[in-house]
Write a protein that holds these residues in place. Sequence first.
Motif, short mmCIF file in Angstrom:
data_model
loop_
_atom_site.label_atom_id
_atom_site.label_comp_id
_atom_site.label_asym_id
_atom_site.label_seq_id
_atom_site.Cartn_x
_atom_site.Cartn_y
_atom_site.Cartn_z
N MET A 238 1.05 -1.13 -0.20
CA MET A 238 0.10 -0.30 0.12
C MET A 238 0.69 1.56 -0.19
SD MET A 238 -3.03 -0.96 2.73
CE MET A 238 -1.98 -2.25 3.52
N ASP A 239 2.06 1.02 0.48
CA ASP A 239 2.57 2.11 0.96
C ASP A 239 3.42 2.25 -0.53
OD1 ASP A 239 4.67 4.37 2.11
OD2 ASP A 239 5.83 2.80 1.46
N HIS A 240 3.79 1.16 -1.44
CA HIS A 240 4.22 1.61 -2.98
C HIS A 240 3.22 2.18 -4.01
CE1 HIS A 240 7.85 -1.29 -2.42
NE2 HIS A 240 7.92 -0.52 -2.11
N LEU A 241 1.98 2.24 -3.88
CA LEU A 241 1.00 1.95 -4.38
C LEU A 241 0.53 3.76 -4.47
CD1 LEU A 241 -2.45 1.89 -6.07
CD2 LEU A 241 -3.03 1.42 -3.80
N LEU A 242 0.64 3.95 -2.92
CA LEU A 242 0.17 5.37 -2.43
C LEU A 242 2.06 6.33 -3.43
CD1 LEU A 242 -1.18 7.12 -0.95
CD2 LEU A 242 0.17 7.01 0.99
N SER A 243 2.71 5.78 -2.95
CA SER A 243 4.36 6.15 -3.00
C SER A 243 4.11 6.54 -4.85
CB SER A 243 5.25 5.64 -3.01
OG SER A 243 5.40 5.62 -1.45
N ASP A 244 3.44 5.74 -6.00
CA ASP A 244 3.19 5.79 -6.86
C ASP A 244 2.57 7.10 -7.52
OD1 ASP A 244 4.99 3.81 -7.16
OD2 ASP A 244 3.98 2.20 -7.74
N ILE A 245 1.59 6.96 -6.31
CA ILE A 245 0.40 7.85 -7.31
C ILE A 245 1.26 9.70 -6.69
CG2 ILE A 245 -2.15 9.08 -6.41
CD1 ILE A 245 -2.75 6.56 -5.88
N GLU A 246 1.89 9.70 -5.78
CA GLU A 246 2.18 10.71 -5.49
C GLU A 246 3.05 11.40 -5.86
OE1 GLU A 246 2.50 10.45 0.03
OE2 GLU A 246 3.10 9.67 -1.51
N GLU A 247 3.77 10.59 -7.11
CA GLU A 247 4.44 11.76 -8.37
C GLU A 247 3.37 12.44 -8.95
OE1 GLU A 247 7.11 9.42 -10.18
OE2 GLU A 247 8.11 7.70 -8.18
N TYR A 248 2.00 11.53 -9.21
CA TYR A 248 1.09 13.08 -9.76
C TYR A 248 1.01 13.84 -8.72
CZ TYR A 248 2.37 9.18 -13.18
OH TYR A 248 2.83 8.19 -14.82
N GLN A 249 1.46 14.27 -7.30
CA GLN A 249 1.06 15.05 -7.23
C GLN A 249 1.90 16.25 -6.97
OE1 GLN A 249 -0.14 13.88 -3.15
NE2 GLN A 249 -1.26 15.97 -2.23
N HIS A 250 3.46 15.60 -6.42
CA HIS A 250 4.01 16.57 -6.79
C HIS A 250 5.65 16.16 -7.29
CE1 HIS A 250 2.28 18.03 -2.29
NE2 HIS A 250 2.71 16.52 -1.85
N TYR A 251 5.50 17.46 -8.29
CA TYR A 251 6.14 17.44 -9.65
C TYR A 251 8.03 17.46 -8.87
CZ TYR A 251 8.97 17.90 -13.87
OH TYR A 251 10.10 17.67 -14.80
N ASP A 252 8.53 16.95 -9.31
CA ASP A 252 10.30 17.03 -8.72
C ASP A 252 10.83 16.63 -10.40
OD1 ASP A 252 12.57 16.08 -8.81
OD2 ASP A 252 12.88 15.10 -6.51
N GLU A 253 11.24 18.08 -10.64
CA GLU A 253 12.39 18.19 -12.22
C GLU A 253 12.94 17.42 -12.18
OE1 GLU A 253 12.62 19.47 -15.98
OE2 GLU A 253 11.28 19.86 -14.60
N THR A 254 13.94 18.04 -11.19
CA THR A 254 15.82 17.01 -11.27
C THR A 254 14.83 15.19 -11.13
OG1 THR A 254 16.20 18.87 -9.95
CG2 THR A 254 17.73 16.74 -10.40
N ARG A 255 14.00 14.68 -10.53
CA ARG A 255 14.46 13.11 -10.83
C ARG A 255 13.69 12.76 -11.80
NH1 ARG A 255 10.18 10.93 -7.04
NH2 ARG A 255 8.16 12.61 -8.18
N GLU A 256 12.94 13.59 -12.31
CA GLU A 256 12.26 13.17 -13.61
C GLU A 256 13.17 13.60 -15.19
OE1 GLU A 256 9.31 11.18 -14.09
OE2 GLU A 256 9.60 11.76 -11.95
N ARG A 257 14.34 14.20 -14.85
CA ARG A 257 15.23 14.91 -16.04
C ARG A 257 16.55 13.54 -15.98
NH1 ARG A 257 17.70 19.19 -14.36
NH2 ARG A 257 15.88 20.49 -15.03
#
Length: 870
Positions: A85-104
């Motif tokens: 459930m923590d992994h599920l939540l973390s996957d969804i949270e990536e669409y709540q707070h955008y991290d430009e450095t991480r995504e690049r």
Amino acid sequence: MNAYIRFIIKRPLITLGVFTAITLFFASGTLKLQFDTTVEAFLPKQDSEYQFYNQVKEIYGDTDTYIILAIAHDNLWSPGAFTEMDHLLSDIEEYQHYDETRERGRLDRLNNFSLKETITYEELCDGFKNDPGFTRFLSRAMGQIHKPDEIVNKRAFRRLNKLAVAARDLKKLEMIDRIISPFTSKDIIGENDALETVSLIKKDVRGNRILPRSTEDFQAFQKMLQRNPAFERSLYSRDPATGQISDLGFVIRFRPVGHYDAIAREILNISDSYKNLKIIPQGQPLIYIWTNNYVQRDLFNLLSLAMLVSIIVCTMNFGSIRSTSLPLVCLGMASCWVLGLMGHLGFKITTIGMSIPPLMIVVGSSYSIHILNQYYTDFDMISRKGKIEGLYESMGHIGHTVFLAGLTTLVSFLTLANHQLSAMREWGIFSAAGVLFAIFISVSVIPASLALMPHRKGFLKLKKEKSSKKETADIIISWMTKAAVHHPKKVLAVVAVLLCLSLLEISKIKIETEFLQNFKETDPIRTSEKIIGEKFGGRWGFNILIDSGTPGGVKSSRFLNAVADFRTWLESDANKDLNVGRTDGFTDFIETMHMAMNNDAPAFFAIPESNADIRDYLEIFTDDDDNSDGRPDSFESYVDAKFQTCNVLTRIYQKEDYLVGTFELKRIFKKISDHLGKTLPPPYTFRITGHPAMVIKTAGYIADGQIQSLWQSWVVVGLAILILVRSFIAGFLALIPLSVAFIINFGIMGLFGIRLDVATSVIAAITIGIGDDNTIHFINTYIYQRKKNLNATIDQIITATLASSGKAIIFTSLALMAGFSIFMFSSFRPVILFGFLMAVAITATNVGALLVLPAIIKVAGLDFKKAEGL
């Protein structure tokens, strides 16, 4: 018209070349098509209720548009389940707070891997072992494009990179506003004369959640969950049989940014990837996705079936390759043109708009059949006069008839162009455009093609001519001729009885615009809605705004007690008929504060009696205020910045045996309004809004639009026939069979409890628009026969008219009935019923043209000697 017909017959290659070029142009527009199945697609943006609804979203957030996940596990209170459930939540949270450095960094590393000659999926995942979130994304993405045990080739890498870029772009939008779950929620505690929030699950210095591990940890966590009564059926639900916690709830709310299709699909994709968790997803954005999927599937299936039906009908009627291929080409062109036009102009296909292409095939097939039937009727004449001159005479006559019939259909559809609902306006405009295209293509492509083809009959036509056996159509025409000529009063008496019975049933019709009602009762979408309702109070809801009348008035004990009493009334067993599953409001915070400041005693989970206590609680309460609007972030969904108005979030689901559709929503809103009107003391006021309120608003527009479309169609069609045939009597007569068909059709709706919705609301316009084709064909042929036989009796003219036009009317009606019957293969109940009702309506207009209309002419003694016809 005659000059145009002569041009296309003399220059068929130029004609076909031009039409092919136009088709290619419109075909490029089909690639731009998009779908929109939201209720916003229907509402007029200038509507005051819709504007207020959007204003409420700006103040409180989009609180009634959310996705809810009910999550269970075979061993819920275990480290494995909580890690999932923590992994599920973390996957969804990536669409709540955008991290430009991480995504690049992710995309750069992925591109580096693509430069290698060969790499396995396992090696690719190993390269991101320090980024488990992206590893899980790769697993989901590779599941769509590649087998895990194979080498990741260049093509797979291109698709993978495309998916990664699309995910990055979606994250940039930060469409998720808030995730309410046991992993992210906070509770209020009171210590040392201070109130503060504490996370149910804390985080370490790196921001990772510290999950329970031991039995004692899980027991402590359950105790924290159950401490606050507001958490039940919000963060968790209980098993009714054991009373133990059986499910945890994740509620994902969105920012008011418009369409949620992309983010909702991604959340659904993420939740589907966790096979060890038993997840039941629901919510209005998902309803729209599932509707969208069904619409796209229906569009393909219904188009294919409509084409198949057209092929079968044409083959049965004419029995030649040309008589099958030519209508097919014309119908394909008409569908391509109308879809391409929508794509080029940027219009989206809605739930009602998906009926346009198959409708064009159904309608267009009748024009093709009329033209081909005239060709075979005039076959001998064409043989005598030569193909060019014979085709000109034959096609000129039928071209006028088809043009008139199509014109009245077109203007009937156009009566919806001023409908108040935008989706209905678009349906009317593009349906009319499709009819225009179908007419234009049929009267051009078929004559041009016939001019190029050898002049010969189909094998079935030759077989029928050699056979002495009467066809079924001939038997039907013979029976109707006898009934109309010899027993006209009995025919009209039966019709009068049917009309009286139908009028009695029409009053029972109810209006339905709730999207969930589109699905069959056994559909998993419907069954999951029931489960979510029982566990967490409902998959959708509405806002009840209670205004204290003064800034700061929300901090009054009197006001908050009034709100709390109202919430209790909403959820009480005595008001089960309201179908309210749960409510959330600002009073939850005050009651929790009061309990926290009184040693967590459950008896103090109530509104304090003193206004001073409430003000003190709010002053010593500390929480984040990211947007600095004066409200703690946790308050923003429930109170405005002035602390003047409370927002009571009310979830609903089907508690009783009946469906909670538009009619029930209106009743629920009325009961709530009546109660608040009697119990709210002055100066308190209230107002109800939200998604269900928009559903009700849509229903009102549909009712108004139905009446408007009906009388406008009557007037327009009557005037069109009056002008073109130049006979007032003909214009009036044409409306009688249509009116009979319309009334009987709606009588059937009332009798069988079929509700008026976005699909069935267009039946009036279609019945009048399409049904008048047969009527016009009969009247025009009757006038033509009268001119040929001025000394003949009415009986003889009726007999000659039915003998001449009867077969074409029957065959086109059969084609229309069969065409509309294909809608019964839809995934949507309203579309299924639409197909059934249209088949009934076409049958009724067919009987009206071949039986009722000649019976009226016989009884009234009408001869149309002064009418001009075409």
